[in-house]
Design a protein around this motif. Structure first.
Motif, PDB file in Angstrom:
ATOM      1  N   THR A  25       0.839  -1.176   0.043  1.00 24.34           N
ATOM      2  CA  THR A  25      -0.047   0.023  -0.126  1.00 24.34           C
ATOM      3  C   THR A  25       0.899   1.351  -0.303  1.00 24.34           C
ATOM      4  O   THR A  25       2.068   1.188   0.329  1.00 24.34           O
ATOM      5  CB  THR A  25      -0.963   0.073   1.262  1.00 24.34           C
ATOM      6  OG1 THR A  25      -0.081  -0.014   2.450  1.00 24.34           O
ATOM      7  CG2 THR A  25      -1.707  -1.150   1.402  1.00 24.34           C
ATOM      8  N   ASP A  27       0.653   3.672   1.982  1.00 23.64           N
ATOM      9  CA  ASP A  27       0.953   3.674   3.374  1.00 23.64           C
ATOM     10  C   ASP A  27       2.352   3.230   3.910  1.00 23.64           C
ATOM     11  O   ASP A  27       3.137   3.590   4.830  1.00 23.64           O
ATOM     12  CB  ASP A  27      -0.102   3.119   4.230  1.00 23.64           C
ATOM     13  CG  ASP A  27      -1.261   3.884   4.233  1.00 23.64           C
ATOM     14  OD1 ASP A  27      -1.631   4.811   3.541  1.00 23.64           O
ATOM     15  OD2 ASP A  27      -2.473   3.186   4.774  1.00 23.64           O
ATOM     16  N   ARG A 122      -9.361  -5.045  13.325  1.00 26.35           N
ATOM     17  CA  ARG A 122     -10.057  -3.800  13.018  1.00 26.35           C
ATOM     18  C   ARG A 122     -11.121  -3.451  14.254  1.00 26.35           C
ATOM     19  O   ARG A 122     -11.242  -2.258  14.374  1.00 26.35           O
ATOM     20  CB  ARG A 122     -10.707  -3.954  11.717  1.00 26.35           C
ATOM     21  CG  ARG A 122     -11.599  -4.920  11.449  1.00 26.35           C
ATOM     22  CD  ARG A 122     -12.162  -4.706   9.841  1.00 26.35           C
ATOM     23  NE  ARG A 122     -12.887  -5.775   9.698  1.00 26.35           N
ATOM     24  CZ  ARG A 122     -12.567  -6.852   8.940  1.00 26.35           C
ATOM     25  NH1 ARG A 122     -11.445  -7.362   9.031  1.00 26.35           N
ATOM     26  NH2 ARG A 122     -13.405  -7.893   8.675  1.00 26.35           N
ATOM     27  N   GLU A 144      -3.381  -1.198   5.282  1.00 28.63           N
ATOM     28  CA  GLU A 144      -3.502   0.198   5.244  1.00 28.63           C
ATOM     29  C   GLU A 144      -3.023   0.654   6.889  1.00 28.63           C
ATOM     30  O   GLU A 144      -3.178   0.023   7.790  1.00 28.63           O
ATOM     31  CB  GLU A 144      -4.973   0.384   5.306  1.00 28.63           C
ATOM     32  CG  GLU A 144      -5.496  -0.103   3.916  1.00 28.63           C
ATOM     33  CD  GLU A 144      -5.362   0.716   2.789  1.00 28.63           C
ATOM     34  OE1 GLU A 144      -5.196   2.122   3.035  1.00 28.63           O
ATOM     35  OE2 GLU A 144      -5.426   0.353   1.695  1.00 28.63           O
ATOM     36  N   THR A 145      -2.482   1.715   6.986  1.00 31.45           N
ATOM     37  CA  THR A 145      -2.278   2.269   8.218  1.00 31.45           C
ATOM     38  C   THR A 145      -3.071   3.510   8.916  1.00 31.45           C
ATOM     39  O   THR A 145      -2.904   4.057   9.983  1.00 31.45           O
ATOM     40  CB  THR A 145      -0.693   2.837   8.355  1.00 31.45           C
ATOM     41  OG1 THR A 145      -0.716   3.866   7.494  1.00 31.45           O
ATOM     42  CG2 THR A 145       0.128   1.717   7.754  1.00 31.45           C
ATOM     43  N   LYS A 146      -4.339   3.829   8.359  1.00 35.42           N
ATOM     44  CA  LYS A 146      -5.322   4.651   8.963  1.00 35.42           C
ATOM     45  C   LYS A 146      -5.524   4.372  10.087  1.00 35.42           C
ATOM     46  O   LYS A 146      -5.873   3.263  10.658  1.00 35.42           O
ATOM     47  CB  LYS A 146      -6.499   4.725   7.919  1.00 35.42           C
ATOM     48  CG  LYS A 146      -7.493   5.655   8.338  1.00 35.42           C
ATOM     49  CD  LYS A 146      -8.619   5.538   7.411  1.00 35.42           C
ATOM     50  CE  LYS A 146      -9.689   6.750   7.509  1.00 35.42           C
ATOM     51  NZ  LYS A 146     -11.016   6.410   7.969  1.00 35.42           N
ATOM     52  N   ASN A 147      -5.429   5.223  10.991  1.00 31.45           N
ATOM     53  CA  ASN A 147      -5.916   5.357  12.516  1.00 31.45           C
ATOM     54  C   ASN A 147      -4.656   4.553  13.284  1.00 31.45           C
ATOM     55  O   ASN A 147      -5.125   4.396  14.591  1.00 31.45           O
ATOM     56  CB  ASN A 147      -7.311   4.616  12.906  1.00 31.45           C
ATOM     57  CG  ASN A 147      -8.236   5.263  12.383  1.00 31.45           C
ATOM     58  OD1 ASN A 147      -8.220   6.657  12.091  1.00 31.45           O
ATOM     59  ND2 ASN A 147      -9.471   4.775  11.830  1.00 31.45           N
ATOM     60  N   ASP A 149      -1.375   4.784  15.157  1.00 31.92           N
ATOM     61  CA  ASP A 149      -0.508   5.903  15.602  1.00 31.92           C
ATOM     62  C   ASP A 149       0.929   5.687  15.303  1.00 31.92           C
ATOM     63  O   ASP A 149       1.696   6.549  15.060  1.00 31.92           O
ATOM     64  CB  ASP A 149      -0.631   6.628  16.871  1.00 31.92           C
ATOM     65  CG  ASP A 149      -2.120   6.989  17.173  1.00 31.92           C
ATOM     66  OD1 ASP A 149      -2.541   8.194  16.793  1.00 31.92           O
ATOM     67  OD2 ASP A 149      -3.048   5.901  17.722  1.00 31.92           O
TER      68      ASP A 149
END
Length: 198
Positions: A25, A27, A122, A144-147, A149
């Motif tokens: 991805t 990310d 998730r 994916e590294t959304k959310n 930190d």
């Protein structure tokens, strides 16, 4: 001069920690060292090592650490990590309300959440976001590294690579907390984190 790795390079490589997925991805692009002719991505070992150090420093300052993983292959690693650093562990299905509903019998007021895969974990990730709890995740090149930190890049599909990450995190957290002074004082072995195949 670069900082010495936490363990010898050959010991890292023996666990398959650098093997990414065939897909990557955007990310995770920054963590990719190279893509082999067969399409398999190789994760940068220096970046894995750096992120384990950074994560350990961060976790050492937290009292209520929660580790969640739906992966069976991670069971021994997360349980041994929990024992070593006194963290709460959830293996298997993450129960709704664990982080968001104080009336739930499983409710835990975590300072930080550690997960082995943002995709399979998730539900835990979503609850941490709702509760504004920082998240550290082991991410493969296909994640994916959304959310998330703090990303620890690495092969999160292999028992040994997950084990080495949790083994090193535990050891470094105890060093940061001043509970051990040298690596020899760490009473666990990597084998304890790998466990047996079920």
């Amino acid at each position: 001069m670069p900082v010495k790795l936490l363990i010898p390079r050959k010991d890292y490589l023996a666990t398959g920690i650098c093997f990414g997925a065939k897909s990557k991805t955007k990310d995770m692009k920054e963590f990719v060292y190279k893509t082999r002719p067969d399409g398999l991505t190789i994760i940068n070992l220096r970046k894995i090592d750096d992120r384990i150090r950074i994560s350990a420093k961060f976790l050492a300052r937290k009292k209520n650490i929660l580790v969640a993983s739906r992966k069976k292959i991670a069971k021994s690693a997360v349980e041994k990590f929990g024992e070593a650093v006194n963290a709460k562990v959830f293996v298997g299905r993450f129960l709704p309300g664990t982080l968001t509903n104080p009336n739930c019998q499983y409710f835990y007021e975590a300072d930080v959440l550690v997960i082995t895969d943002p995709l399979t974990d998730r539900r835990a990730l979503q609850e941490a976001v709702k509760s504004r709890i920082p998240v550290i995740a082991i991410c493969n090149t296909s994640n994916e590294t959304k959310n998330v930190d703090l990303v620890i890049p690495g092969n999160n599909r292999g028992r040994k690579s997950i084990a080495i990450i949790f083994y090193l995190l535990a050891r470094e957290i105890l060093r940061e907390r001043g509970e051990i002074k040298t690596n020899d004082e760490f009473k666990f072995k990597l084998e304890d984190f790998i466990g047996r195949e079920e």
